[in-house]
Write a protein that holds these residues in place. Sequence first.
Motif, PDB file in Angstrom:
ATOM      1  N   UNK A 143       3.213 -31.809 -24.148  1.00 43.82           N
ATOM      2  CA  UNK A 143       2.195 -32.225 -25.026  1.00 43.82           C
ATOM      3  C   UNK A 143       2.636 -33.392 -25.991  1.00 43.82           C
ATOM      4  N   UNK A 144       2.133 -34.724 -25.734  1.00 41.97           N
ATOM      5  CA  UNK A 144       2.374 -35.732 -26.379  1.00 41.97           C
ATOM      6  C   UNK A 144       1.423 -35.870 -27.566  1.00 41.97           C
ATOM      7  N   UNK A 150       6.380 -34.595 -29.658  1.00 44.75           N
ATOM      8  CA  UNK A 150       6.090 -34.036 -28.630  1.00 44.75           C
ATOM      9  C   UNK A 150       6.270 -32.697 -28.867  1.00 44.75           C
ATOM     10  N   UNK A 151       5.559 -31.528 -27.871  1.00 41.24           N
ATOM     11  CA  UNK A 151       5.754 -30.250 -28.192  1.00 41.24           C
ATOM     12  C   UNK A 151       5.826 -29.756 -26.702  1.00 41.24           C
ATOM     13  N   UNK A 152       6.413 -28.733 -26.473  1.00 43.35           N
ATOM     14  CA  UNK A 152       6.677 -28.156 -25.134  1.00 43.35           C
ATOM     15  C   UNK A 152       6.363 -26.498 -25.155  1.00 43.35           C
ATOM     16  N   UNK A 159       4.458 -23.210 -28.931  1.00 42.11           N
ATOM     17  CA  UNK A 159       5.047 -24.574 -28.621  1.00 42.11           C
ATOM     18  C   UNK A 159       6.171 -24.978 -29.432  1.00 42.11           C
ATOM     19  N   UNK A 160       6.992 -25.550 -28.751  1.00 40.81           N
ATOM     20  CA  UNK A 160       8.319 -26.136 -29.571  1.00 40.81           C
ATOM     21  C   UNK A 160       8.273 -27.583 -30.030  1.00 40.81           C
ATOM     22  N   UNK A 161       8.180 -28.156 -31.013  1.00 43.76           N
ATOM     23  CA  UNK A 161       8.138 -29.427 -31.400  1.00 43.76           C
ATOM     24  C   UNK A 161       9.569 -30.127 -31.373  1.00 43.76           C
ATOM     25  N   UNK A 162       9.465 -31.533 -30.890  1.00 44.21           N
ATOM     26  CA  UNK A 162      10.659 -32.252 -30.955  1.00 44.21           C
ATOM     27  C   UNK A 162      10.213 -33.504 -31.032  1.00 44.21           C
TER      28      UNK A 162
END
Length: 173
Positions: A143-144, A150-152, A159-162
Amino acid sequence: MTGEDPATGGPAVAVSRDAGRGWTVSRLPSPAGGPVRAVRVVVGPDAVYAAELGDPADGEAVLNPLRALHRSWDGGRTWQRTWTAGAEREPRSLEGLPVPGPGGRVEIAAQLSGHRSLDGGRTFRETDDGSAYVRRTPAGLLRERSRCRYELTRDGVRWTEFRLACGDDAAAS
């Protein structure tokens, strides 16, 4: 795989259960309206979702119009339309892919905001986390949120944000 049913001209989904040697085609219960622009399919932990894009029968035009959301409990053999967009019914657009989760959870990233359903796509509530664009990657659904954020997710819940250092961010470090 998605396409057009030759008999009706409506949207259809083809599923292979033997690595592509044979295919089963099932039609989506599409609402009446103009032509289908695309169908985006995503597999969740307990259901498959097919988002049908195309101009709705009523309402003001939006980018990437979501016409209907369909759900399959049997791996794509049969489909039930759970959501039909309308002039007063959100979500009316889809940015990328739906995000399925367990227990009938599904999220839609729309043009201006996000929407979450806890009942398989029958009803939606707007989320507080804004809009995004969702795409499929080998690591999960990405997810942008905004430029460089971003999040995955692999399960549609956690969700893991980076963040990426890009543009002015890289110059500031």
